[in-house]
Each structure stands twice: as structure tokens, then as C-alpha cells.
Design an enzyme around this catalytic site. Structure first.
Site, PDB file in Angstrom:
ATOM      1  N   ASP A  34       0.818  -1.207   0.000  1.00 56.02           N
ATOM      2  CA  ASP A  34       0.000   0.000   0.000  1.00 56.02           C
ATOM      3  C   ASP A  34       0.849   1.252   0.000  1.00 56.02           C
ATOM      4  O   ASP A  34       0.554   2.242  -0.654  1.00 56.02           O
ATOM      5  CB  ASP A  34      -0.831   0.049   1.287  1.00 56.02           C
ATOM      6  CG  ASP A  34      -2.124  -0.678   1.098  1.00 56.02           C
ATOM      7  OD1 ASP A  34      -2.235  -1.382   0.075  1.00 56.02           O
ATOM      8  OD2 ASP A  34      -2.990  -0.538   1.968  1.00 56.02           O
ATOM      9  N   GLN A  35       1.923   1.175   0.800  1.00 56.68           N
ATOM     10  CA  GLN A  35       2.748   2.373   0.942  1.00 56.68           C
ATOM     11  C   GLN A  35       3.425   2.747  -0.363  1.00 56.68           C
ATOM     12  O   GLN A  35       3.489   3.907  -0.731  1.00 56.68           O
ATOM     13  CB  GLN A  35       3.777   2.148   2.030  1.00 56.68           C
ATOM     14  CG  GLN A  35       3.399   2.952   3.250  1.00 56.68           C
ATOM     15  CD  GLN A  35       4.386   2.794   4.352  1.00 56.68           C
ATOM     16  OE1 GLN A  35       5.110   1.806   4.415  1.00 56.68           O
ATOM     17  NE2 GLN A  35       4.418   3.755   5.232  1.00 56.68           N
ATOM     18  N   GLU A  36       3.884   1.709  -1.051  1.00 61.90           N
ATOM     19  CA  GLU A  36       4.538   1.944  -2.328  1.00 61.90           C
ATOM     20  C   GLU A  36       3.524   2.529  -3.308  1.00 61.90           C
ATOM     21  O   GLU A  36       3.810   3.480  -4.037  1.00 61.90           O
ATOM     22  CB  GLU A  36       5.122   0.610  -2.834  1.00 61.90           C
ATOM     23  CG  GLU A  36       5.702   0.633  -4.233  1.00 61.90           C
ATOM     24  CD  GLU A  36       6.907   1.560  -4.367  1.00 61.90           C
ATOM     25  OE1 GLU A  36       7.376   2.089  -3.346  1.00 61.90           O
ATOM     26  OE2 GLU A  36       7.358   1.776  -5.514  1.00 61.90           O
ATOM     27  N   TYR A  37       2.316   1.986  -3.296  1.00 72.61           N
ATOM     28  CA  TYR A  37       1.272   2.485  -4.178  1.00 72.61           C
ATOM     29  C   TYR A  37       0.986   3.958  -3.858  1.00 72.61           C
ATOM     30  O   TYR A  37       0.943   4.804  -4.745  1.00 72.61           O
ATOM     31  CB  TYR A  37      -0.011   1.657  -4.015  1.00 72.61           C
ATOM     32  CG  TYR A  37      -1.150   2.176  -4.867  1.00 72.61           C
ATOM     33  CD1 TYR A  37      -1.306   1.753  -6.181  1.00 72.61           C
ATOM     34  CD2 TYR A  37      -2.048   3.122  -4.364  1.00 72.61           C
ATOM     35  CE1 TYR A  37      -2.327   2.246  -6.972  1.00 72.61           C
ATOM     36  CE2 TYR A  37      -3.069   3.628  -5.145  1.00 72.61           C
ATOM     37  CZ  TYR A  37      -3.205   3.192  -6.454  1.00 72.61           C
ATOM     38  OH  TYR A  37      -4.210   3.696  -7.233  1.00 72.61           O
ATOM     39  N   GLU A 114     -12.530   5.775  13.490  1.00 75.82           N
ATOM     40  CA  GLU A 114     -12.771   4.329  13.424  1.00 75.82           C
ATOM     41  C   GLU A 114     -11.507   3.656  12.909  1.00 75.82           C
ATOM     42  O   GLU A 114     -10.753   4.267  12.159  1.00 75.82           O
ATOM     43  CB  GLU A 114     -13.892   4.020  12.413  1.00 75.82           C
ATOM     44  CG  GLU A 114     -15.227   4.562  12.812  1.00 75.82           C
ATOM     45  CD  GLU A 114     -16.222   4.594  11.648  1.00 75.82           C
ATOM     46  OE1 GLU A 114     -15.896   4.078  10.555  1.00 75.82           O
ATOM     47  OE2 GLU A 114     -17.315   5.131  11.857  1.00 75.82           O
ATOM     48  N   LYS A 116      -9.342   1.730  10.414  1.00 77.51           N
ATOM     49  CA  LYS A 116      -9.465   1.517   8.974  1.00 77.51           C
ATOM     50  C   LYS A 116      -9.175   0.039   8.744  1.00 77.51           C
ATOM     51  O   LYS A 116      -8.042  -0.418   8.892  1.00 77.51           O
ATOM     52  CB  LYS A 116      -8.463   2.378   8.222  1.00 77.51           C
ATOM     53  CG  LYS A 116      -8.604   2.241   6.726  1.00 77.51           C
ATOM     54  CD  LYS A 116      -7.726   3.243   6.019  1.00 77.51           C
ATOM     55  CE  LYS A 116      -7.935   3.204   4.527  1.00 77.51           C
ATOM     56  NZ  LYS A 116      -7.791   1.882   3.933  1.00 77.51           N
ATOM     57  N   ASP A 118      -8.394  -3.248   6.929  1.00 80.18           N
ATOM     58  CA  ASP A 118      -7.682  -3.506   5.681  1.00 80.18           C
ATOM     59  C   ASP A 118      -8.265  -4.748   5.014  1.00 80.18           C
ATOM     60  O   ASP A 118      -7.844  -5.869   5.246  1.00 80.18           O
ATOM     61  CB  ASP A 118      -6.196  -3.722   5.993  1.00 80.18           C
ATOM     62  CG  ASP A 118      -5.354  -3.632   4.736  1.00 80.18           C
ATOM     63  OD1 ASP A 118      -5.885  -3.205   3.690  1.00 80.18           O
ATOM     64  OD2 ASP A 118      -4.177  -4.002   4.802  1.00 80.18           O
ATOM     65  N   ARG A 137     -16.954  -3.031  -4.755  1.00 83.92           N
ATOM     66  CA  ARG A 137     -16.911  -1.653  -5.193  1.00 83.92           C
ATOM     67  C   ARG A 137     -16.694  -1.525  -6.701  1.00 83.92           C
ATOM     68  O   ARG A 137     -17.282  -0.663  -7.342  1.00 83.92           O
ATOM     69  CB  ARG A 137     -15.802  -0.902  -4.459  1.00 83.92           C
ATOM     70  CG  ARG A 137     -15.654   0.514  -4.984  1.00 83.92           C
ATOM     71  CD  ARG A 137     -14.826   1.358  -4.074  1.00 83.92           C
ATOM     72  NE  ARG A 137     -13.498   0.820  -3.935  1.00 83.92           N
ATOM     73  CZ  ARG A 137     -12.663   1.156  -2.969  1.00 83.92           C
ATOM     74  NH1 ARG A 137     -13.050   2.009  -2.053  1.00 83.92           N
ATOM     75  NH2 ARG A 137     -11.469   0.656  -2.907  1.00 83.92           N
ATOM     76  N   TYR A 228     -19.577   0.088   8.353  1.00 82.73           N
ATOM     77  CA  TYR A 228     -19.275   1.416   8.890  1.00 82.73           C
ATOM     78  C   TYR A 228     -20.033   2.543   8.200  1.00 82.73           C
ATOM     79  O   TYR A 228     -19.793   3.708   8.487  1.00 82.73           O
ATOM     80  CB  TYR A 228     -17.770   1.700   8.803  1.00 82.73           C
ATOM     81  CG  TYR A 228     -17.166   1.341   7.458  1.00 82.73           C
ATOM     82  CD1 TYR A 228     -17.516   2.034   6.310  1.00 82.73           C
ATOM     83  CD2 TYR A 228     -16.255   0.304   7.343  1.00 82.73           C
ATOM     84  CE1 TYR A 228     -16.986   1.697   5.077  1.00 82.73           C
ATOM     85  CE2 TYR A 228     -15.707  -0.042   6.113  1.00 82.73           C
ATOM     86  CZ  TYR A 228     -16.081   0.659   4.981  1.00 82.73           C
ATOM     87  OH  TYR A 228     -15.551   0.318   3.775  1.00 82.73           O
ATOM     88  N   LYS A 295     -14.057  10.965  10.383  1.00 82.34           N
ATOM     89  CA  LYS A 295     -15.238  11.416   9.647  1.00 82.34           C
ATOM     90  C   LYS A 295     -15.947  12.519  10.409  1.00 82.34           C
ATOM     91  O   LYS A 295     -15.972  12.497  11.644  1.00 82.34           O
ATOM     92  CB  LYS A 295     -16.255  10.265   9.509  1.00 82.34           C
ATOM     93  CG  LYS A 295     -15.704   9.019   8.890  1.00 82.34           C
ATOM     94  CD  LYS A 295     -16.731   7.876   8.904  1.00 82.34           C
ATOM     95  CE  LYS A 295     -16.109   6.651   8.265  1.00 82.34           C
ATOM     96  NZ  LYS A 295     -16.960   5.453   8.331  1.00 82.34           N
ATOM     97  N   LYS A 319      -3.137   6.966   7.714  1.00 81.06           N
ATOM     98  CA  LYS A 319      -2.509   5.644   7.693  1.00 81.06           C
ATOM     99  C   LYS A 319      -1.289   5.580   8.593  1.00 81.06           C
ATOM    100  O   LYS A 319      -0.460   6.478   8.584  1.00 81.06           O
ATOM    101  CB  LYS A 319      -2.111   5.307   6.265  1.00 81.06           C
ATOM    102  CG  LYS A 319      -3.300   5.082   5.359  1.00 81.06           C
ATOM    103  CD  LYS A 319      -2.983   3.920   4.460  1.00 81.06           C
ATOM    104  CE  LYS A 319      -3.891   3.822   3.291  1.00 81.06           C
ATOM    105  NZ  LYS A 319      -3.318   2.951   2.281  1.00 81.06           N
ATOM    106  N   CYS A 413      16.355 -27.579 -11.062  1.00 79.90           N
ATOM    107  CA  CYS A 413      16.077 -27.729  -9.631  1.00 79.90           C
ATOM    108  C   CYS A 413      17.400 -27.743  -8.869  1.00 79.90           C
ATOM    109  O   CYS A 413      18.289 -28.532  -9.198  1.00 79.90           O
ATOM    110  CB  CYS A 413      15.303 -29.021  -9.395  1.00 79.90           C
ATOM    111  SG  CYS A 413      15.204 -29.459  -7.662  1.00 79.90           S
ATOM    112  N   CYS A 416      18.099 -31.461  -7.367  1.00 80.86           N
ATOM    113  CA  CYS A 416      18.355 -32.675  -8.148  1.00 80.86           C
ATOM    114  C   CYS A 416      18.807 -32.385  -9.570  1.00 80.86           C
ATOM    115  O   CYS A 416      19.127 -33.302 -10.316  1.00 80.86           O
ATOM    116  CB  CYS A 416      17.117 -33.562  -8.170  1.00 80.86           C
ATOM    117  SG  CYS A 416      15.788 -32.884  -9.158  1.00 80.86           S
ATOM    118  N   CYS A 435       9.908 -28.413  -9.975  1.00 79.98           N
ATOM    119  CA  CYS A 435      10.793 -29.529 -10.308  1.00 79.98           C
ATOM    120  C   CYS A 435       9.897 -30.726 -10.639  1.00 79.98           C
ATOM    121  O   CYS A 435       9.100 -31.138  -9.815  1.00 79.98           O
ATOM    122  CB  CYS A 435      11.692 -29.841  -9.107  1.00 79.98           C
ATOM    123  SG  CYS A 435      12.460 -31.459  -9.226  1.00 79.98           S
ATOM    124  N   CYS A 440      13.077 -36.336  -6.644  1.00 77.29           N
ATOM    125  CA  CYS A 440      13.930 -35.261  -6.135  1.00 77.29           C
ATOM    126  C   CYS A 440      13.985 -35.372  -4.609  1.00 77.29           C
ATOM    127  O   CYS A 440      12.945 -35.459  -3.950  1.00 77.29           O
ATOM    128  CB  CYS A 440      13.327 -33.921  -6.558  1.00 77.29           C
ATOM    129  SG  CYS A 440      14.079 -32.527  -5.732  1.00 77.29           S
TER     130      CYS A 440
END
Ligand code: IVH
Length: 706
Positions: A34-37, A114, A116, A118, A137, A228, A295, A319, A413, A416, A435, A440
Site C-alpha cells: 500500500d505504501q509503495e502504491y 474508526e 481503517k 484492511d 466496489r 461502517y 469522519k 494511515k 532444480c 536434483c 521440479c 527429487c
């Protein structure tokens, strides 16, 4: 940044964010944290605010994201399902409060806070108190009709409670479906046992579950919901809630699950205290919480404040920073599983994250390594939320050693040397290298460890260390160990292994002897047939008297059984038609391993196929009409066992009025909980349980987590 540079960067970011939106909303398989996004999304927004002419209608900032899935009916939302703006900083939060205050200067505002949750946002439409529709959604305007799947979520009522509060003819409620942490851990453990890939985190597992087309499978997923908010409401009376706190009380009175804790604040100082409190509390909640939603409490005021294209102006998500740490990735090695799956693992310099030391992180598969360009010697950011498998979030490329080269995923592999083949996995993560060599040593070890494990044949002393030595020793003699060969081992052979005393060798031999009389379902589970977990093995053992009857069964006959879908049926038929496996079964039988089912005998004795044989129950609290004695007798008459304390081994808790710590513990462990009505329904109306009158999907629901 010049305009040209901005244009290029903008284009790049749009593509990236669009790709991640697609992975998240359409494939339900997020590719980044999420953080990267959020970081990418913010960079995009920043460029757009500096160069507003770059904002086009198809920019990801102009829509919620996502396209409906194929395979479900689409529904349009009467009231759009919006997203929320979010922030990681308290200063921005204060700026948000001030912004709202400025819009309605004459009002004294209070704010609700509230957790959040996930998970995955859904809407539930009740008409005259009955659940008619459940949808995701999607893109905010239209989503997927996943009613059948949502009906399997135990905490979603089919019928709202009348009495305390009037129910409007149309009441659409909104909330977040999630998977409990405990349920997630058990699900993953089971997936690994069944040879499936584990899910990366509870949210992926939830999204993956909701998009499944077979709701009998969804019924077995430990899903839950928190409600909610509202969607469309029509025909409400004058007593309808006027603010968020009243609304949550009202929804709760209707029988809908609401957030376990909420707060009301009047200013930023108290808000800051509450956020700290929630941050401390969140690790003890049985769901993942990545932040708080703040809210405006007053519902009429929200109408005045309105919304932007994407999010309401009256709410914001704050967040919490995910717990991350920086460390060095020393090496990438490949783990070969029981089914031959090649899983890349990062060997890390040990580092403390979320209260525990992490020295390994999964890299999931070859594609993930390429996508994140992870290399040996890199400095990486790792993340560990709760009990989830640690993962590498991203690489700090500026700290990359000068002569580093891209990681080359092995084509053979590592155990093996066989040429690896691509395997389509039923898990959400996708294509996996495997494999193909059944002999193996890693696969052989995995199969034997699984056979010996507590949940399968429960053979004392048959742990990883012993198994490794046995496999190696036999391999040195040119022999391949399989589970039938175990029964030909002599005590002296076992005792001759390194660090193996006489007593341990005897224990192991005794354990093997004792395992010969285990029930058929343990044998079936222990064989490690793909997709056949303990639950499916029990179902099979209820329907077949012995292994021989099962071997001769076709796909059609198998899919007719509860719990057995096409994939499982095919996997069984394939396994039994392989000559090597037939030979293995013959040798096991010859060694004296039991191939008869006691569960089948129980059903022959007149109990229906939904008998309680093999299940463990705990009773707690006072039931409205039955005494505990009566309830216990009913359970025992159907072959169930009643015990006094709740543990991981408990299958069901029957809970009545003033149930206390046992109920709490059961909730924590994610155990199935029934009230008296549910219990009686299961037994059949007369309580005799001879003929179950429950519709099949409810029974599946009940039989849920085997
Ligand atoms: S209120 C108009 N409350 O977080 C949107 N959302 O990042 C109102 N979420 O889309 C949403 N917990 O899926 C709200 N207590 C909560 C929530 C919550 C989780 C989700 C929801 C929302 C997303 C935004």
C-alpha cells in the site's frame, strides 16, 4: 523539472499506477505494498498540481480504479462507492480539519475515529430487512454481484433484527470484508499442507476469496465483515440516526457487525491522543488495521460538504506507517517444496521488525524478483505486518553495489538438477516453476515429513532432521525412500544414523507401528495428494468404506460429494491412476497400514452423512431452551466429542447467554461459533440429526474449517 520532463514522468507514473490498479482491482492480486502504491500515487498528484494541464480524464487520479471482474453480473451502485483521500502525516490531518471547518465556519464540528479495516469494500442491500444483494466496489460506479459469496460470511445476517429499531424498506449498508488473522494463518497452513501456494496477506486472501465463482469454497474461508456506513436508504422514519455514532449503534441493533471500537473527538489534540491509542491497540485486533478513518460526525453536514470526483470532503484516512526495516539481502536461495514448487527465499542480515527478528523473507516467485529487480547484495526494505510472512517491499537502488547483476532464476532444480517446468498455480500469486522429478530428494523429504506430521499419521520422531538423514543415507545406496519403505526400516538402521540414540530409534519404530492403525482419512491426507487436505480426506472417508472403493471411483461420483469440486476430483483420479501410486498403496497395505474407514462405519450405522464424528465441541453460557446436558447428549449421539476447554483442537463452540472467556478464546482462534438456533437447525428440527434438513450451502458453511 521542465515541462517535457514532467510530461515524461507523468506518463510513466500513470502507466505504473494504472498497472497497479489493474492488479489490485481486477486481478485481486496487488503487486506492491500500500505504501509503495501511495508513494507513486502521490508523486503523480504532485506533478499534476504543479502542471495542471497534464490532468486528463483518464488519469488514475480521476477515478477510483478497477474494472468489474468477468464471470459475475455487474451491478450499478445507486450511491457511488467512493474511496478516501489519505495521509500519513498528522500535519496534513490538521490541515484537513481546518479545511473542513473553513467550509462550514458557523458549525461546531465533532469527528468520529474508526479503525481503517484492511480488507475489501462491499455494499449489502437489504430490502424489508432481507439481504437481497451484496456487491464489490468495482470502479465505484459499478461492481460485481457477489451475493452468493457474501451469504457465506457468517457474520452477515440474512435478515435484520426487528424490534429495537425501525428498518427502512431500502437499507444499503457498506463495510469491509476481511479475514481474521487467526483464520488467515490457519488457512495458509492448510494450503501449504495441501500443496497450494500460501496467500501473501489477509487482504489478498479476502480479495481472492470474494472473486471465486464457487461459493461452497468461499464458505470455508474465514471471512468476516465490519459495517461502517450507508449506501442508498429509502423510506426511513424521523428517528433515523443523525450522526455516525448513532448510526453505528443503530446498525449494531439491527444485527450488523460494527467496528469493535470507535471514538468521538472535538479537536486535533484529542484526535492525536486517540490515534496513538488506536496504533497501540491495533496489533491486538483480530484483523489488519492500517490506519484510522476520521469522519465528520453529523450526517446532514456531510451532504453540505459534498465530494470531489473520487472522495468525500468529510472524511480522510490516516494511515499508520507499516513497520518496515532496512537490511541487506545476502543471498537468494531456492526452496523446493513437497510438490516440487521452487520458491525463492531471501537470506537477510537479521533485523528487528514488528517485535521479532527476521532473517528470511519470501520472494514469492520468479516474476516478483524481476518486477522488483531484487539482486543478491542489495539493500532492501522489508515489511512485516502482524504475523504475516515478511516480504521485500523494494530495493534501495542507490545503495546497490557497483558490479551487481540481475538475479537469474535457475532453470534447473537446485536439489536434483532436473529441468524446471512452469506450473500454473490455483493460488493468487500465479505462475510458479516446479521440479518435475518425483524422486527429487527435497520432494521425497517433504512427502515423508508430511506423512509423519501430527495432523497426518502422527508418527513420533519423524521430524525434518531424521527424515533428511534417512533420505540421504538411502540415496547413497542408490535407493529412494518413500512412505511405504519407512515400514521396512529396522531399529538398527535408524539407530545407525548420526546423533540418533537407541531410545529415539525405538521411539520412531514404535511410532511407525502405532501409525499402522490410523484411520483412513489420515492415510489419505498423509499421501499428500494435491488439493486433498484433512477436511476433504474426512469427507471421502465418510463416503467410502475403504481405499479400494475410493480408488475405483470416477470424477462424476466424486464431485457429487459435499466439499469435492472438479479440481479436487481430477487430482484424486489422476493420483490413483498413476501406476507408481498404485504400487505405493499396495506396499503400504502389505506393510499393515490400515485402509479401512471408521467414519464410514459410523454412517452405515444409521447416522446421516453429516454426523459429528471426529468433531470436538465446547459448550459455554446458558442456552435459551436446552440444558447443557441435553446439548451434550445430542452431540455425543451423533459421534461428536464434548470437552471443557477451548483449544486449537476445538471444532465448534456452542455459546449461550453470558458466555465469557471461552467464547472470547474461540473468537480469537477463529473457531466456528453456533448459538442454540444454529445448533438445532444443524441437528434437524427434531434434534435427532438422522436427516439433516439444512440446505446444502448452510451445511457447508457449518462444516467450514475442517
Ligand atoms: S468510510 C465514501 N470507514 O478504506 C467512503 N472506510 O481507503 C467512505 N475502509 O473505500 C468510506 N475501514 O473500503 C470507511 N471505518 C471505515 C473504513 C473504511 C476501511 C476502507 C473503505 C474505503 C477505503 C479507503
Amino acid at each position: 523539472m521542465t515541462k517535457e520532463e514532467a510530461q515524461i514522468k507523468h506518463h510513466e507514473l500513470c502507466e505504473l499506477v494504472r498497472g497497479h490498479d489493474y492488479a489490485y482491482y481486477v486481478q485481486a492480486r496487488p503487486a506492491v505494498s500500500d505504501q509503495e502504491y501511495d508513494r507513486l500515487y502521490r508523486s503523480l498528484k504532485d506533478i499534476e498540481s504543479e502542471f495542471p494541464e497534464l490532468v486528463t480524464p483518464d488519469s488514475p487520479t480521476q477515478k477510483v480504479g478497477g474494472k468489474p471482474l468477468e464471470g459475475f453480473e455487474t451491478v450499478s451502485h445507486a450511491v457511488p462507492m467512493m474511496s478516501l483521500d489519505n495521509t500519513y502525516s498528522q500535519e496534513e490531518l490538521v490541515a484537513f480539519l481546518n479545511r473542513v471547518k473553513k467550509l462550514v465556519p458557523e458549525q461546531d464540528l465533532d469527528w468520529t475515529v474508526e479503525p481503517k479495516v484492511d480488507g475489501v469494500a462491499v455494499t449489502l442491500r437489504y430490502e424489508n430487512g432481507k439481504l437481497l444483494l451484496g456487491a464489490t466496489r468495482g470502479d465505484g460506479a459499478t461492481g460485481d454481484d457477489v451475493t452468493a459469496n457474501l451469504r457465506t460470511v457468517r457474520s452477515i445476517p440474512y435478515q435484520l433484527c426487528e424490534g429495537q429499531a425501525a428498518i427502512p424498506p431500502v437499507l444499503e449498508v457498506r463495510g469491509e470484508v476481511f479475514m481474521t488473522r487467526s483464520g488467515f494463518n490457519r488457512l495458509n497452513q492448510r494450503r501449504v499442507e495441501e500443496g497450494d501456494e500460501p496467500f501473501a496477506n489477509p487482504r489478498n486472501a479476502t480479495a481472492g476469496s470474494l472473486k471465486m465463482l464457487d461459493s461452497t469454497v468461499v464458505a470455508k474461508r474465514p471471512l468476516d465483515i465490519v459495517i461502517y456506513g450507508l449506501g442508498e436508504v429509502a423510506g426511513q422514519d424521523g428517528n433515523f440516526p443523525k450522526n455516525q455514532s448513532e448510526l453505528l449503534d443503530y446498525l449494531k441493533a439491527l444485527g450488523l457487525p460494527t467496528p469493535p471500537k470507535t471514538w468521538v473527538c472535538r479537536d486535533s489534540a484529542s484526535l492525536s491522543v486517540v490515534l496513538q491509542e488506536l496504533d497501540n491497540l491495533r496489533h491486538s485486533l483480530d484483523f489488519e488495521t492500517d490506519g484510522a478513518v476520521i469522519k465528520v460526525n453529523d450526517i446532514a453536514m456531510r451532504e453540505r460538504l459534498g465530494a470531489t470526483a473520487k472522495a468525500p470532503r468529510w472524511a480522510i484516512a490516516y494511515k499508520f506507517a507499516a513497520e518496515q526495516a532496512e537490511t541487506k539481502l545476502k543471498r537468494i536461495f531456492i526452496q523446493v517444496g513437497r510438490t516440487g514448487a521452487l520458491t525463492p527465499v531471501a537470506d537477510l542480515e537479521p533485523v528487528l521488525v514488528s517485535g521479532s527478528t527476521v532473517s528470511r523473507a519470501t520472494l514469492h516467485n520468479a516474476d516478483e524478483i524481476v518486477r522488483k529487480d531484487i539482486r543478491e547484495g542489495d539493500t532492501v526494505i522489508i515489511e512485516k505486518a502482524g504475523e504475516i510472512i515478511p516480504a521485500v517491499v523494494r530495493v534501495l537502488t542507490d545503495k546497490r553495489p557497483k558490479h551487481s547483476t540481475a538475479y537469474v532464476f535457475p532453470t534447473t532444480c537446485p536439489e536434483c538438477g532436473s529441468k524446471a517446468v512452469k506450473m500454473e498455480s490455483s493460488g493468487v500469486i500465479g505462475a510458479v516453476w516446479r521440479c518435475p522429478n518425483m524422486d527429487c530428494p527435497a520432494q521425497v523429504r517433504g512427502r515423508i515429513e508430511h506423512w509423519c506430521s501430527r495432523k497426518a499419521m502422527d508418527i513420533e520422531g519423524g521430524g525434518a532432521v531424521l527424515v533428511k538423514q534417512l533420505v540421504e543415507q538411502l540415496a547413497a545406496r542408490g535407493l529412494v525412500l518413500d512412505v511405504a519403505e519407512l515400514y521396512r526400516l529396522s531399529k538398527s538402521e535408524v539407530a545407525s544414523l548420526e546423533r540418533m540414540g537407541d531410545k529415539s530409534a525405538q521411539n520412531f519404530i514404535d511410532g511407525l507401528e502405532a501409525s499402522k492403525s490410523r484411520d483412513l482419512w489420515r492415510v489419505l491426507f498423509g499421501l499428500g495428494i494435491l488439493h486433498v487436505g484433512a477436511g476433504v480426506a474426512k469427507t471421502l472417508s465418510r463416503h467410502f468404506a475403504n481405499m479400494n472403493d475410493l480408488i475405483h471411483c470416477g470424477v462424476e461420483q466424486l464431485v457429487a460429494l459435499d466439499d469435492v469440486g472438479e479440481v479436487i476430483a481430477r487430482s484424486l483420479v489422476d493420483w490413483f491412476s498413476d501406476a507408481r501410486n498404485q504400487d505405493l498403496l499396495r506396499r503400504l497395505e502389505k506393510a499393515g497400514v490400515n485402509m479401512e474407514s471408521s467414519l464410514y462405519r459410523a454412517s452405515e450405522n444409521g447416522e446421516d452423512s453429516h454426523s459429528l464424528v471426529g468433531t470436538t465441541w465446547v459448550l459455554t453460557g446458558t442456552l435459551p431452551s436446552l440444558t447443557r446436558q441435553e446439548a451434550s447428549e445430542k452431540i455425543e449421539s451423533l459421534g461428536g466429542k464434548v470437552t471443557s476447554s477451548v483449544s486449537k483442537k476445538t471444532d465448534y463452540v456452542l455459546a449461550g447467554e453470558s458466555a465469557g472467556s471461552k467464547l472470547e478464546k474461540a473468537q480469537k482462534l477463529g473457531i466456528n461459533i453456533l448459538d442454540e438456533a444454529g445448533f438445532l437447525k444443524l441437528m434437524g428440527a427434531d434434534g435427532a440429526g438422522k436427516e439433516s434438513k439444512m440446505p446444502r450451502d448452510e451445511l457447508d458453511l457449518f462444516n467450514g474449517e475442517g
